[in-house]
Write a protein that holds these residues in place. Structure first.
Motif, PDB file in Angstrom:
ATOM      1  N   GLN A  70       0.854  -1.362  -0.029  1.00 28.28           N
ATOM      2  CA  GLN A  70      -0.058   0.164   0.050  1.00 28.28           C
ATOM      3  C   GLN A  70       0.920   1.380  -0.014  1.00 28.28           C
ATOM      4  O   GLN A  70       0.590   2.184  -0.641  1.00 28.28           O
ATOM      5  N   ASN A  71       2.012   1.454   0.661  1.00 32.54           N
ATOM      6  CA  ASN A  71       2.657   2.345   0.607  1.00 32.54           C
ATOM      7  C   ASN A  71       3.517   2.742  -0.619  1.00 32.54           C
ATOM      8  O   ASN A  71       3.519   3.976  -1.201  1.00 32.54           O
ATOM      9  N   ALA A  72       3.719   1.474  -1.336  1.00 30.42           N
ATOM     10  CA  ALA A  72       4.211   1.908  -2.591  1.00 30.42           C
ATOM     11  C   ALA A  72       3.217   2.396  -3.670  1.00 30.42           C
ATOM     12  O   ALA A  72       3.726   3.134  -4.402  1.00 30.42           O
ATOM     13  N   GLU A  73       1.791   2.169  -3.401  1.00 30.52           N
ATOM     14  CA  GLU A  73       0.914   2.507  -4.122  1.00 30.52           C
ATOM     15  C   GLU A  73       0.833   4.094  -3.908  1.00 30.52           C
ATOM     16  O   GLU A  73       0.721   5.016  -4.677  1.00 30.52           O
ATOM     17  N   VAL A  74       0.884   4.641  -2.569  1.00 29.75           N
ATOM     18  CA  VAL A  74       0.892   6.030  -2.119  1.00 29.75           C
ATOM     19  C   VAL A  74       2.102   6.805  -2.984  1.00 29.75           C
ATOM     20  O   VAL A  74       1.998   7.571  -3.495  1.00 29.75           O
ATOM     21  N   ILE A  75       3.350   6.144  -2.629  1.00 21.98           N
ATOM     22  CA  ILE A  75       4.473   6.687  -3.222  1.00 21.98           C
ATOM     23  C   ILE A  75       4.529   6.928  -4.856  1.00 21.98           C
ATOM     24  O   ILE A  75       4.598   8.020  -5.362  1.00 21.98           O
ATOM     25  N   SER A  76       3.748   5.753  -5.437  1.00 25.22           N
ATOM     26  CA  SER A  76       3.732   5.911  -6.914  1.00 25.22           C
ATOM     27  C   SER A  76       2.599   7.006  -7.398  1.00 25.22           C
ATOM     28  O   SER A  76       2.885   7.636  -8.317  1.00 25.22           O
ATOM     29  N   ALA A  77       1.664   7.046  -6.512  1.00 26.98           N
ATOM     30  CA  ALA A  77       0.535   8.086  -6.966  1.00 26.98           C
ATOM     31  C   ALA A  77       1.408   9.522  -6.617  1.00 26.98           C
ATOM     32  O   ALA A  77       1.140  10.400  -7.526  1.00 26.98           O
ATOM     33  N   ASN A  78       2.037   9.660  -5.807  1.00 23.53           N
ATOM     34  CA  ASN A  78       2.726  11.120  -5.767  1.00 23.53           C
ATOM     35  C   ASN A  78       3.599  11.355  -7.037  1.00 23.53           C
ATOM     36  O   ASN A  78       3.606  12.320  -7.569  1.00 23.53           O
ATOM     37  N   ILE A  79       4.448  10.162  -7.098  1.00 27.38           N
ATOM     38  CA  ILE A  79       5.377  10.444  -8.676  1.00 27.38           C
ATOM     39  C   ILE A  79       4.503  10.553  -9.805  1.00 27.38           C
ATOM     40  O   ILE A  79       4.840  11.457 -10.746  1.00 27.38           O
ATOM     41  N   ALA A  80       3.539   9.864  -9.702  1.00 26.09           N
ATOM     42  CA  ALA A  80       2.689  10.230 -11.003  1.00 26.09           C
ATOM     43  C   ALA A  80       1.868  11.586 -11.180  1.00 26.09           C
ATOM     44  O   ALA A  80       1.790  12.196 -12.301  1.00 26.09           O
ATOM     45  N   ASN A  81       1.773  11.990 -10.083  1.00 26.92           N
ATOM     46  CA  ASN A  81       1.215  13.499  -9.787  1.00 26.92           C
ATOM     47  C   ASN A  81       2.079  14.549  -9.624  1.00 26.92           C
ATOM     48  O   ASN A  81       1.958  15.558  -9.226  1.00 26.92           O
ATOM     49  N   ALA A  82       3.378  14.262 -10.053  1.00 26.12           N
ATOM     50  CA  ALA A  82       4.294  15.295  -9.842  1.00 26.12           C
ATOM     51  C   ALA A  82       4.099  16.638 -10.556  1.00 26.12           C
ATOM     52  O   ALA A  82       4.693  17.708 -10.130  1.00 26.12           O
ATOM     53  N   ASP A  83       3.552  16.391 -11.745  1.00 22.21           N
ATOM     54  CA  ASP A  83       3.240  17.643 -12.493  1.00 22.21           C
ATOM     55  C   ASP A  83       1.810  18.232 -12.410  1.00 22.21           C
ATOM     56  O   ASP A  83       1.422  19.155 -13.259  1.00 22.21           O
ATOM     57  N   THR A  84       1.214  17.623 -11.316  1.00 20.14           N
ATOM     58  CA  THR A  84      -0.179  18.034 -11.363  1.00 20.14           C
ATOM     59  C   THR A  84      -0.295  19.255 -10.506  1.00 20.14           C
ATOM     60  O   THR A  84       0.086  19.287  -9.296  1.00 20.14           O
ATOM     61  N   PRO A  85      -0.835  20.578 -11.059  1.00 24.88           N
ATOM     62  CA  PRO A  85      -1.004  21.601 -10.119  1.00 24.88           C
ATOM     63  C   PRO A  85      -1.734  21.383  -9.124  1.00 24.88           C
ATOM     64  O   PRO A  85      -2.907  20.880  -9.232  1.00 24.88           O
ATOM     65  N   GLY A  86      -1.284  21.733  -7.640  1.00 26.80           N
ATOM     66  CA  GLY A  86      -2.158  21.700  -6.598  1.00 26.80           C
ATOM     67  C   GLY A  86      -2.143  20.462  -6.083  1.00 26.80           C
ATOM     68  O   GLY A  86      -2.883  20.395  -4.933  1.00 26.80           O
ATOM     69  N   TYR A  87      -1.475  19.475  -6.506  1.00 26.30           N
ATOM     70  CA  TYR A  87      -1.500  18.229  -5.644  1.00 26.30           C
ATOM     71  C   TYR A  87      -0.587  18.060  -4.486  1.00 26.30           C
ATOM     72  O   TYR A  87       0.564  18.668  -4.623  1.00 26.30           O
ATOM     73  N   LYS A  88      -0.924  17.572  -3.533  1.00 26.81           N
ATOM     74  CA  LYS A  88      -0.372  17.569  -2.282  1.00 26.81           C
ATOM     75  C   LYS A  88       0.216  16.087  -2.156  1.00 26.81           C
ATOM     76  O   LYS A  88      -0.583  15.230  -2.035  1.00 26.81           O
ATOM     77  N   ALA A  89       1.231  15.893  -1.629  1.00 24.01           N
ATOM     78  CA  ALA A  89       2.041  14.613  -1.764  1.00 24.01           C
ATOM     79  C   ALA A  89       1.510  14.168  -0.338  1.00 24.01           C
ATOM     80  O   ALA A  89       1.564  14.725   0.557  1.00 24.01           O
ATOM     81  N   LYS A  90       1.376  12.873  -0.530  1.00 22.57           N
ATOM     82  CA  LYS A  90       1.088  12.062   0.626  1.00 22.57           C
ATOM     83  C   LYS A  90       1.972  11.074   1.235  1.00 22.57           C
ATOM     84  O   LYS A  90       2.620  10.613   0.373  1.00 22.57           O
ATOM     85  N   GLY A  91       1.929  10.535   2.298  1.00 27.30           N
ATOM     86  CA  GLY A  91       2.800   9.507   3.071  1.00 27.30           C
ATOM     87  C   GLY A  91       2.083   8.867   4.002  1.00 27.30           C
ATOM     88  O   GLY A  91       1.031   9.045   4.409  1.00 27.30           O
ATOM     89  N   MET A  92       2.717   7.807   4.349  1.00 32.08           N
ATOM     90  CA  MET A  92       1.958   6.812   5.004  1.00 32.08           C
ATOM     91  C   MET A  92       2.986   6.708   6.312  1.00 32.08           C
ATOM     92  O   MET A  92       4.361   6.660   6.188  1.00 32.08           O
ATOM     93  N   ASP A  93       2.480   6.612   7.327  1.00 34.87           N
ATOM     94  CA  ASP A  93       3.102   6.329   8.688  1.00 34.87           C
ATOM     95  C   ASP A  93       3.412   4.930   8.909  1.00 34.87           C
ATOM     96  O   ASP A  93       2.379   4.202   9.375  1.00 34.87           O
ATOM     97  N   PHE A  94       4.257   4.094   8.232  1.00 36.67           N
ATOM     98  CA  PHE A  94       4.495   2.773   8.625  1.00 36.67           C
ATOM     99  C   PHE A  94       4.641   2.008   9.886  1.00 36.67           C
ATOM    100  O   PHE A  94       3.774   1.164   9.864  1.00 36.67           O
ATOM    101  N   LYS A  95       4.979   2.693  10.713  1.00 35.35           N
ATOM    102  CA  LYS A  95       5.070   2.012  12.135  1.00 35.35           C
ATOM    103  C   LYS A  95       3.816   2.323  12.590  1.00 35.35           C
ATOM    104  O   LYS A  95       3.316   1.271  13.354  1.00 35.35           O
ATOM    105  N   ALA A  96       2.887   3.279  12.698  1.00 38.48           N
ATOM    106  CA  ALA A  96       1.530   3.362  13.041  1.00 38.48           C
ATOM    107  C   ALA A  96       0.702   2.197  12.346  1.00 38.48           C
ATOM    108  O   ALA A  96      -0.088   1.805  12.951  1.00 38.48           O
TER     109      ALA A  96
END
Length: 133
Positions: A21-47
């Motif tokens: 799931q973390n890989a999917e979140v990071i991939s979505a961030n990379i895919a939207n690197a040029d999308t205006p207004g996109y806010k990067a998301k992250g996952m707290d793996f330990k939590a």
């Protein structure tokens, strides 16, 4: 004597699921690197792992398709990431270099977990067959 796979594998299967799931979140961030207004998301793996461990200790295992899906509950660990770079003017907070590094790190942890799971399975196979085959 029955083998308890939950005891044999421990939290490892949930760890793999969280890493995927973390890989999917990071991939979505990379895919939207040029999308205006996109806010990067992250996952707290330990939590997320702590949450999965507490659910495992409570005995909540999905044994039927209509039961709770732990994957949807792990989304509570996904949140917006605090940007490391100043705003470039378009409101996008994705730092592609950082995301690539995070993806690589997550991938290495995933592969290590796969190898560990594989060694657990080989150990169980050896115990079942008595060391043969």
């Amino acid at each position: 004597m029955a083998i308890s796979f939950d005891k044999a594998f421990g939290i490892l299967p949930q760890s793999l699921q969280i890493r995927a799931q973390n890989a999917e979140v990071i991939s979505a961030n990379i895919a939207n690197a040029d999308t205006p207004g996109y806010k990067a998301k992250g996952m707290d793996f330990k939590a997320a792992l702590a949450q999965a461990a507490s659910k495992q200790q409570a005995g909540m295992t999905r044994t039927h398709e209509k039961h709770l899906d732990v994957r949807t509950e792990m989304n509570n660990s996904v949140d917006f990431r605090i940007p490391n770079q100043p705003d470039t003017g378009d409101g996008n907070t994705v730092d592609v270099q950082m995301e690539r590094n995070l993806y690589l790190e997550n991938s290495l942890h995933y592969q290590a977990s796969i190898r560990f799971l594989d060694s657990k399975i080989k150990g169980l196979r050896k115990a079942i067959t008595g060391g043969k085959g």
